[in-house]
Design a protein around this motif. Structure first.
Motif, short mmCIF file in Angstrom:
data_model
loop_
_atom_site.label_atom_id
_atom_site.label_comp_id
_atom_site.label_asym_id
_atom_site.label_seq_id
_atom_site.Cartn_x
_atom_site.Cartn_y
_atom_site.Cartn_z
N LEU A 257 -21.04 19.44 51.46
CA LEU A 257 -22.21 18.58 51.19
C LEU A 257 -23.07 18.74 52.48
CD1 LEU A 257 -20.81 15.40 49.52
CD2 LEU A 257 -22.26 17.16 48.61
N PRO A 258 -24.56 18.77 52.50
CA PRO A 258 -25.48 18.49 53.44
C PRO A 258 -25.47 17.03 54.01
CG PRO A 258 -26.38 19.69 51.59
CD PRO A 258 -25.19 18.92 51.10
N TYR A 259 -25.63 17.02 55.41
CA TYR A 259 -25.84 15.84 55.90
C TYR A 259 -26.92 15.96 57.05
CZ TYR A 259 -23.27 17.49 59.97
OH TYR A 259 -22.53 18.03 61.04
N TYR A 260 -27.36 14.99 57.38
CA TYR A 260 -28.31 14.77 58.51
C TYR A 260 -28.32 13.69 59.21
CZ TYR A 260 -31.59 12.57 55.76
OH TYR A 260 -32.63 11.42 54.97
N VAL A 261 -28.35 13.56 60.46
CA VAL A 261 -28.43 12.23 61.25
C VAL A 261 -29.70 11.31 61.14
CG1 VAL A 261 -28.16 11.25 63.71
CG2 VAL A 261 -27.25 13.57 63.11
N THR A 262 -29.52 9.99 60.93
CA THR A 262 -30.65 9.19 60.51
C THR A 262 -31.87 9.47 61.79
OG1 THR A 262 -29.20 7.85 59.60
CG2 THR A 262 -31.16 6.91 60.24
N GLY A 263 -32.87 9.42 61.51
CA GLY A 263 -34.05 9.58 62.25
C GLY A 263 -34.34 11.14 62.57
N THR A 264 -33.57 12.17 61.98
CA THR A 264 -33.71 13.64 62.20
C THR A 264 -33.98 14.30 60.86
OG1 THR A 264 -31.50 14.39 62.55
CG2 THR A 264 -32.47 13.58 64.53
N LYS A 265 -34.32 15.56 61.03
CA LYS A 265 -34.61 16.15 59.69
C LYS A 265 -33.74 17.51 59.71
CE LYS A 265 -37.15 13.51 57.64
NZ LYS A 265 -36.75 12.98 56.46
N GLN A 266 -32.75 17.53 60.62
CA GLN A 266 -32.04 18.94 60.92
C GLN A 266 -30.89 18.87 59.75
OE1 GLN A 266 -30.19 19.72 64.60
NE2 GLN A 266 -29.50 21.71 64.02
N MET A 267 -30.90 19.52 58.92
CA MET A 267 -29.93 19.69 57.98
C MET A 267 -28.61 20.42 58.12
SD MET A 267 -29.56 17.90 54.99
CE MET A 267 -31.11 17.51 54.60
N LEU A 268 -27.48 19.96 58.14
CA LEU A 268 -26.24 20.60 58.55
C LEU A 268 -25.35 20.32 57.46
CD1 LEU A 268 -25.51 19.30 62.13
CD2 LEU A 268 -26.66 21.46 61.52
N LYS A 269 -23.97 21.01 57.38
CA LYS A 269 -23.20 21.00 56.38
C LYS A 269 -21.72 20.59 56.56
CE LYS A 269 -25.18 23.73 52.38
NZ LYS A 269 -24.79 24.78 51.41
N GLY A 270 -20.81 19.79 55.79
CA GLY A 270 -19.53 19.47 56.00
C GLY A 270 -18.80 19.75 54.97
N THR A 271 -17.65 20.17 55.26
CA THR A 271 -16.52 20.21 54.32
C THR A 271 -15.97 19.30 53.80
OG1 THR A 271 -16.01 22.49 55.32
CG2 THR A 271 -14.50 21.80 53.75
N MET B 260 -27.17 10.52 56.85
CA MET B 260 -27.25 10.55 55.45
C MET B 260 -26.57 11.78 54.92
SD MET B 260 -29.03 7.69 54.95
CE MET B 260 -29.72 8.00 53.50
N VAL B 261 -25.83 11.35 53.66
CA VAL B 261 -25.16 12.44 53.17
C VAL B 261 -25.97 12.74 51.76
CG1 VAL B 261 -23.08 13.23 52.02
CG2 VAL B 261 -23.00 12.12 54.31
N GLN B 262 -26.04 14.16 51.37
CA GLN B 262 -26.75 14.35 50.23
C GLN B 262 -25.93 14.86 49.21
OE1 GLN B 262 -29.95 17.01 50.66
NE2 GLN B 262 -31.47 15.65 51.45
N MET B 263 -25.62 14.03 48.06
CA MET B 263 -24.89 14.48 47.17
C MET B 263 -25.34 15.72 46.09
SD MET B 263 -23.72 11.74 48.18
CE MET B 263 -25.09 10.51 47.47
N SER B 264 -26.72 15.72 46.10
CA SER B 264 -27.45 16.78 45.49
C SER B 264 -28.51 17.51 46.48
CB SER B 264 -27.84 16.34 44.27
OG SER B 264 -29.00 15.42 44.55
N GLU B 265 -28.68 18.84 46.07
CA GLU B 265 -29.82 19.70 46.97
C GLU B 265 -31.27 19.65 46.18
OE1 GLU B 265 -28.21 22.98 49.27
OE2 GLU B 265 -26.42 22.44 48.49
N GLU B 266 -32.20 20.28 46.85
CA GLU B 266 -33.41 20.40 45.97
C GLU B 266 -33.19 21.25 44.68
OE1 GLU B 266 -36.32 19.41 46.26
OE2 GLU B 266 -36.15 18.26 48.14
N LYS B 267 -32.35 22.42 44.81
CA LYS B 267 -32.08 23.08 43.54
C LYS B 267 -31.43 22.27 42.48
CE LYS B 267 -27.65 24.97 45.36
NZ LYS B 267 -26.91 26.03 45.72
#
Length: 427
Positions: free
Chosen positions: A293-307, A342-349
């Motif tokens: 799942l993608p995630y990013y630190v609150t206040g930033t926009k750098q998107m990372l991924k975690g298992t 912030m964790v994203q359950m879905s992506e743009e696609k």
């Protein structure tokens, strides 16, 4: 001559007014006519309802689903004392990062020192006893071999004497001085002497060293094991970090006495680190085929991924939510416990999905239907609906991209009804 008075000629004016009124009526009719097909179904000359349809397409239904999350240590390890002793030195403090194998606290124990000296002396004594026993056994073995060789030599000399006597008696037998019985008796003595000699030689070859150390070696092994156990116990006087991480909760002071299993501190493992979030049942449906799942630190926009390392199967009765955990490498320790993400359950696609306008859906209780056009016939099709973003709603099942769906007055249609399509429009 009296001229006749002429009346005003109003005929052209009247004609113009009639034409203007007719033009206005015709213009009004032409302006309102296109609204009728969307307002009410009309019929063609065969009596079929006229309908407008649209092609089912994929389009964006909304923004990616996000959920607040918190950074936690991936695991916590209790650091305990394995032996009793007094705190001699504290090498790591609370709040410091420690590496696996680092010494945190050193203990001292006079009792263990004494025990080790005693055990070492026992080992030394056993080793010396074994050496002395080996020397004695060697001498005894050599003596046995010497005695055996002497006995063989004596037998061989006796055998040589018997052989000479036998030869003399054989000559005497030939001249009649010795009887046959006496000669036979001599032969028997020679055979017995040879048999004794052969047995002595066989014993000499089978002679083995005397085993005088087996019991002492068992005692030595027992003493060595006791010494190893004491050495291991002494090693445990150095309390080490079993993993790398952040050292917390260490209420120790120099001079304190610890017993076995006494708490020393807690190590929080930060690499990898854990991200924890609470999801609704609807949100968990977006995780079925995902491993990351993608995630990013609150206040930033750098998107990372975690298992994804854990997803709860049942709802938590206290939080009324499903827990999800992500595992993330954290070698540079960028993420620390307590940080908000912030964790994203879905992506743009994931937002590009099949949709239909809400006005094309017919609701019957909890069921939802649309009318799909096939040739000149409509099919009442059951559909499974997903997310709503007016005026469109996601279709999870029941439709395929490119199918034609009726958009005008679907509530007035029946399954398998013949219709007349007037236009294919956009959603």
């Amino acid at each position: 001559m009296r001229q006749k008075r002429r009346k005003p000629q109003r005929k052209p004016v009247k004609t113009i007014c009639i034409l203007a009124l007719s033009f206005a009526v015709l213009s009004g009719c032409s302006d309102t006519a296109p609204l009728n097909p969307d307002a009410n179904s009309v019929y063609n000359e065969q009596g079929q309802k006229a309908v407008k349809v649209f092609k089912v397409i994929k389009q964006k239904i909304g923004d990616p689903l996000e959920r607040n999350a918190e950074v936690l240590s991936s695991a916590q390890f209790d650091v305990i004392s394995k032996v009793s002793g007094d705190v001699e030195q504290i090498l790591k403090k609370r709040g410091e990062m420690v590496q696996e194998g680092d010494v945190i606290v050193k203990l001292k124990s006079g009792e263990l020192t004494t025990q080790r000296e005693t055990a070492a002396l026992t080992v030394q004594t056993a080793q010396e006893a074994i050496e002395k026993a080996k020397v004695r056994a060697k001498k005894e073995t050599e003596n046995q071999k010497s005695d055996m060789n002497n006995a063989i030599q004596k037998k061989e000399l006796a055998m040589a004497g018997l052989l000479r006597t036998y030869n003399k008696m054989k000559n005497d037998y030939d001249i009649g001085l010795v009887t046959k019985a006496q000669l036979y008796q001599m032969e028997t003595q020679m055979m017995d002497a040879r048999l004794d000699l052969d047995q002595l030689k066989q014993k000499a070859t089978m002679l083995e060293p005397i085993d005088a150390t087996s019991e002492l070696e068992t005692q030595l092994k027992t003493a060595q094991i006791a010494l190893q156990q004491i050495d291991q116990t002494i090693k445990n006087l150095e309390i080490k970090a079993q993993v790398s991480g952040l050292l917390t909760e260490m209420p120790l002071e120099a001079g304190m006495t610890l017993q076995p299993s006494s708490p020393v501190g807690i190590i929080q493992r930060l690499d990898p680190i854990k991200i924890k979030a609470q999801l609704t049942e609807e949100e968990t449906r977006h995780l079925s085929d995902k491993k990351e799942l993608p995630y990013y630190v609150t206040g930033t926009k750098q998107m990372l991924k975690g298992t994804i390392s854990y997803v709860a199967k049942v709802i938590d009765p206290q939080t009324k939510a499903y827990e999800i955990n992500l595992q993330v490498p954290n070698k540079d320790l960028t993420l620390k416990p307590g940080m908000k993400l912030m964790v994203q359950m879905s992506e743009e696609k994931d937002q590009i999905v099949l949709t239909v306008p809400t006005y094309a859906i017919v609701k019957e209780g909890d069921a939802a239907y649309v009318y799909v056009l096939d040739g000149d016939t409509v099919e009442k099709r059951s559909v499974q609906l997903g997310r709503l973003n007016e005026p469109n709603q996601e279709v999870l099942a029941g439709l395929k991209e490119g199918e034609l769906v009726v958009k005008t007055n679907p509530n007035q249609l029946r399954d398998k009804e013949k219709v007349h399509m007037t236009a294919v429009e956009e959603q």
